[in-house]
Motif scaffolding. Structure first.
Motif, PDB file in Angstrom:
ATOM      1  N   ASP A  51      51.934  21.522 -13.021  1.00 37.92           N
ATOM      2  CA  ASP A  51      49.746  21.576 -13.112  1.00 37.92           C
ATOM      3  C   ASP A  51      49.670  21.837 -12.386  1.00 37.92           C
ATOM      4  N   GLY A  52      50.444  23.176 -11.270  1.00 41.86           N
ATOM      5  CA  GLY A  52      49.777  22.795  -9.726  1.00 41.86           C
ATOM      6  C   GLY A  52      49.943  22.051  -8.454  1.00 41.86           C
ATOM      7  N   ARG A  53      50.339  20.548  -8.697  1.00 40.69           N
ATOM      8  CA  ARG A  53      50.584  19.931  -7.864  1.00 40.69           C
ATOM      9  C   ARG A  53      51.762  19.559  -7.926  1.00 40.69           C
ATOM     10  N   ALA A  54      52.621  18.873  -6.120  1.00 39.01           N
ATOM     11  CA  ALA A  54      53.193  18.855  -5.691  1.00 39.01           C
ATOM     12  C   ALA A  54      53.767  17.379  -6.804  1.00 39.01           C
ATOM     13  N   ALA A  55      55.009  17.478  -7.280  1.00 43.24           N
ATOM     14  CA  ALA A  55      55.133  16.245  -8.139  1.00 43.24           C
ATOM     15  C   ALA A  55      56.633  15.462  -7.318  1.00 43.24           C
ATOM     16  N   ALA A  56      57.526  16.295  -6.723  1.00 49.00           N
ATOM     17  CA  ALA A  56      59.010  16.563  -5.676  1.00 49.00           C
ATOM     18  C   ALA A  56      59.403  17.141  -4.819  1.00 49.00           C
ATOM     19  N   MET A  57      59.630  17.004  -4.448  1.00 47.66           N
ATOM     20  CA  MET A  57      60.714  17.853  -2.992  1.00 47.66           C
ATOM     21  C   MET A  57      61.825  17.191  -2.623  1.00 47.66           C
TER      22      MET A  57
END
Length: 292
Positions: A51-57
């Motif tokens: 939903d447009g938010r960084a959750a993991a990288m």
């Protein structure tokens, strides 16, 4: 259903990614900021967005590998992290698969990483990673270092990163599968080590040169996270270590079958490899400079 996408990072999203890092690893703000100011590149960072938010990288730091026919390109997976609210939803597994796909697309031969726990060795094995890198951990007293360095002429020097790269390549040239780092990576490693109070100790002994990344520990010992020296420059480096990083004992990380302190220490697995194209490693490959 929520919108989920994996994409390359963008300039400007560093604060969001710094938050993931600090929440997941609990590192002080200063070294985290140092990474994003000096090593972050959008093209080497994959982000799982919900939903447009960084959750993991995951960060895919460029690296090279020693091979019989020369060096090949690959990447080192670093700071792989998922925010607690999004864990156990497949985010990291998807990122690892995407990193491998991107590596193949870019013509890379390998992906490597250093799990931070035994459990994670099992986890990464599910995504095609195998144990391939080993490090020999040797503890030496200050008294022994003094004896070994007796008579050596030592003095602090500043080695250029190209010279450090050359020293490292020479020491690892016969250890197929070992990972090589370029000048930029060595510069970053020095600066990052400094954020934790560490130091780069370097010497020149005739035509030979050597270096060591080290940091003092709370128990009064010194941890040498990487030491690269041939036998000619080794005594001078030990003498300089004693001068610049006085400690009761020194914990050295060395290649498994290196010439220094042979047949001593404990060999431990220290990294995993996922071949993206055929590569050769002789079971004694060395990773090093893992920034752990």
């Amino acid at each position: 259903m929520s919108g989920r996408i994996i994409r390359l990072a963008r300039w400007g999203m560093q604060p969001e990614l710094e938050t993931i890092w600090q929440v997941c690893f609990g590192d002080p703000k200063r070294p985290v900021a140092y990474f994003f100011n000096n090593a972050f590149q959008p093209r080497t960072c994959l982000v799982y967005e919900i939903d447009g938010r960084a959750a993991a990288m995951v960060h895919m730091l460029p690296a090279r590998m020693v091979q019989p026919g020369g060096e090949v390109r690959g990447h080192y997976i670093y700071a792989a992290a998922t925010l607690p609210a999004y864990r156990k939803q497949g985010c990291m597994g998807a990122l690892l698969r995407a990193a491998a796909h991107l590596g193949v697309k870019r013509g890379e031969h390998f992906s490597c990483l250093l799990p931070s726990s035994d459990v994670l060795y099992d986890y990464y094995a599910n995504y095609g990673y195998e144990e391939a890198f080993f490090t020999r951990f040797v503890t030496v007293s200050a008294e022994e270092l003094s004896q070994l360095s007796a008579g050596a002429q030592c003095g602090r020097v500043v080695l250029g990163y190209s010279r450090m790269k050359q020293i490292r390549a020479e020491q690892l040239s016969s250890l197929w599968g070992s990972v090589l780092w370029d000048e930029r990576a060595l510069c970053f490693a020095q600066g990052f080590n400094r954020q934790y109070g560490g130091k780069l100790v370097a010497v020149q002994s005739g035509e030979d040169a050597a270096y060591a990344f080290c940091r003092l520990l709370e128990d009064g010992s010194c941890e040498v996270t990487e030491l690269m020296a041939n036998e000619a420059a080794f005594p001078a480096l030990l003498g300089q270590l004693l001068a610049e990083m006085p400690a009761q004992s020194y914990h050295l990380r060395l290649p498994e079958n290196g010439a220094l302190f042979p047949n001593r220490g404990e060999v431990r697995r220290f990294g995993m490899l996922r071949p993206l194209r055929p590569v050769e490693h002789n079971g004694k490959a060395y990773l090093g400079l893992t920034l752990d």
